[in-house]
Design a protein around this motif. Structure first.
Motif, mmCIF file in Angstrom:
data_model
loop_
_atom_site.group_PDB
_atom_site.id
_atom_site.type_symbol
_atom_site.label_atom_id
_atom_site.label_comp_id
_atom_site.label_asym_id
_atom_site.label_seq_id
_atom_site.Cartn_x
_atom_site.Cartn_y
_atom_site.Cartn_z
ATOM 1 N N LEU A 159 14.620 1.947 20.836
ATOM 2 C CA LEU A 159 16.001 1.943 21.316
ATOM 3 C C LEU A 159 16.259 0.616 22.017
ATOM 4 C CD1 LEU A 159 16.367 5.497 22.933
ATOM 5 C CD2 LEU A 159 16.580 4.840 20.554
ATOM 6 N N ILE A 160 17.291 -0.073 21.617
ATOM 7 C CA ILE A 160 17.649 -1.334 22.278
ATOM 8 C C ILE A 160 18.871 -1.092 23.149
ATOM 9 C CG2 ILE A 160 18.365 -3.726 21.951
ATOM 10 C CD1 ILE A 160 16.934 -3.724 19.323
ATOM 11 N N ALA A 161 18.760 -1.489 24.405
ATOM 12 C CA ALA A 161 19.868 -1.243 25.340
ATOM 13 C C ALA A 161 21.079 -2.097 24.980
ATOM 14 C CB ALA A 161 19.410 -1.564 26.760
ATOM 15 N N ASP A 162 22.253 -1.532 25.150
ATOM 16 C CA ASP A 162 23.486 -2.322 25.029
ATOM 17 C C ASP A 162 23.443 -3.435 26.072
ATOM 18 O OD1 ASP A 162 24.630 -0.834 23.017
ATOM 19 O OD2 ASP A 162 25.517 0.595 24.419
ATOM 20 N N HIS A 163 24.147 -4.476 25.802
ATOM 21 C CA HIS A 163 24.289 -5.620 26.737
ATOM 22 C C HIS A 163 22.972 -6.339 27.000
ATOM 23 C CE1 HIS A 163 28.308 -4.087 27.475
ATOM 24 N NE2 HIS A 163 27.797 -2.920 27.814
ATOM 25 N N ALA A 164 21.952 -6.104 26.161
ATOM 26 C CA ALA A 164 20.682 -6.815 26.355
ATOM 27 C C ALA A 164 20.885 -8.288 25.989
ATOM 28 C CB ALA A 164 19.596 -6.202 25.476
ATOM 29 N N GLY A 165 20.324 -9.171 26.787
ATOM 30 C CA GLY A 165 20.355 -10.593 26.448
ATOM 31 C C GLY A 165 21.482 -11.357 27.108
ATOM 32 N N PHE A 166 21.759 -12.544 26.557
ATOM 33 C CA PHE A 166 22.685 -13.489 27.188
ATOM 34 C C PHE A 166 23.996 -12.856 27.616
ATOM 35 C CE2 PHE A 166 20.942 -17.205 24.439
ATOM 36 C CZ PHE A 166 19.889 -17.371 25.328
ATOM 37 N N CYS A 167 24.411 -13.183 28.828
ATOM 38 C CA CYS A 167 25.760 -12.815 29.249
ATOM 39 C C CYS A 167 26.713 -13.919 28.781
ATOM 40 C CB CYS A 167 25.816 -12.682 30.767
ATOM 41 S SG CYS A 167 25.470 -14.229 31.613
ATOM 42 N N PHE A 168 27.982 -13.661 28.965
ATOM 43 C CA PHE A 168 29.024 -14.609 28.539
ATOM 44 C C PHE A 168 28.801 -16.001 29.146
ATOM 45 C CE2 PHE A 168 32.784 -16.462 30.611
ATOM 46 C CZ PHE A 168 33.402 -17.026 29.509
ATOM 47 N N GLY A 169 28.504 -16.029 30.459
ATOM 48 C CA GLY A 169 28.396 -17.319 31.149
ATOM 49 C C GLY A 169 27.203 -18.132 30.676
ATOM 50 N N VAL A 170 26.081 -17.466 30.424
ATOM 51 C CA VAL A 170 24.885 -18.167 29.957
ATOM 52 C C VAL A 170 25.096 -18.659 28.522
ATOM 53 C CG1 VAL A 170 22.463 -17.850 29.313
ATOM 54 C CG2 VAL A 170 23.292 -17.026 31.523
#
Ligand code: F3S
Length: 299
Positions: free
Chosen positions: A23-34
């Motif tokens: 299961l891969i979590a939603d919102h995993a990884g780069f945010c908008f700002g990064v």
């Protein structure tokens, strides 16, 4: 490749003969700002082949190494940038002195300050300008918090722990802002300790939703799995916090920087494995982790 939030039937974990699901979590990884700052760095490097960055652009060694190979150099102050050169302000932002030094040294500035960080800087500056005593809920040594304080002319006080409020001498007019990655609970507790002691309390809720959304999604997945893998730099505060949240939920959790750190015994007997990544974690690292789990469980 599983998509965030998906549940995939997975290879049989042969050692224990149980089906495994990732299961891969939603919102995993780069945010908008990064993501935005990386795109700005890539564009600038393609144009100039040399760029100084004030501090590590992101807390991810692999990504930084790739950028350094293309000409990115990390410096700690504008004074280290050659006169007439180019420098980048990362998503954490910087104080006014940085911009003044860039102008003085005729440095081309690529400003990747996240718009949400700018919102916090502006709110703090406006409060200070209007005579409020400014409290910044954040981490004292974090560059974002330091930048926000500098935008108040150095007058703001950083509050790391809400109990610190009790030891502060407060005026009648107190303004409160938050470092973007702080928790809503901490901000609320600071407000509740200030309100009884000041007649005029102004609050700017400058917490960025990206962090809370990533944390909630990670906890949601952690509660459904036998083991949780959190990918991101060891020095990344938000990745460390993600791992803490998953672990506090009772799920065995491992904070890794890259897929080759995964120990086969972590997966032994696990029917479900959860994966998430911090704001500085590229999709490729998440994909690599999924591939490594596949390899280990298919062996
Ligand atoms: Fe910006 Fe929020 Fe990321 S403040 S840098 S989008 S965590």
């Amino acid at each position: 490749m599983p998509v965030p939030g998906s549940r995939l039937p997975f290879d049989i974990c042969k050692s224990v003969l149980i089906p495994m699901t990732i299961l891969i979590a939603d919102h995993a990884g780069f945010c908008f700002g990064v993501q935005r700052s990386l795109e700005m760095a890539a564009k600038a490097l393609a144009e100039r082949h040399e760029l100084q960055c004030l501090g590590q652009l992101i807390h991810n060694r692999q990504v930084v190494a790739e950028l350094e190979a293309k000409g990115l150099r990390v410096v700690s102050s504008m004074e280290e940038v050659p006169v007439g050169g180019a420098a980048m302000v990362r998503a954490h932002g910087a104080g006014p002195a940085t911009y003044q030094a860039a102008e003085r040294r005729r440095i081309t500035l690529i400003d990747a300050t996240c718009p949400f960080v700018q919102r916090a800087q502006r709110a703090a500056a406006a409060m200070a300008e209007e005579g409020y005593q400014v409290l910044v809920v954040g981490e004292r040594d974090h560059p974002e918090a330091r930048g926000i304080v500098e935008h108040t002319g150095g007058r703001a006080t950083v509050v790391e722990d809400p109990v610190e409020v009790d030891g502060l001498r407060l005026t009648d007019r107190v303004g409160i802002v938050a470092q973007t990655t702080q928790s809503a609970e901490k901000l609320a507790e600071v407000i509740s300790r200030v309100r009884p002691r000041a007649a005029d309390v102004r609050v700017a809720d400058t917490i960025c939703d990206a962090t809370s959304q990533r944390q909630a999604a990670a906890l949601n997945i952690a509660r459904q799995v036998d083991v949780m893998l959190v990918i991101g730099g060891r020095h990344s505060a938000n990745t460390t916090r993600l791992a803490e949240i998953c672990s506090a939920g009772g799920t065995p959790t491992h904070h890794i920087e890259s897929a080759d750190e995964i120990q086969p015994q972590w997966l032994a007997g696990a029917a479900r494995v959860g994966v998430t990544g911090g704001a500085s974690t590229p999709v490729s690292a998440i994909e690599g982790t999924v591939r490594r789990i596949e390899e280990l469980t298919a062996a």
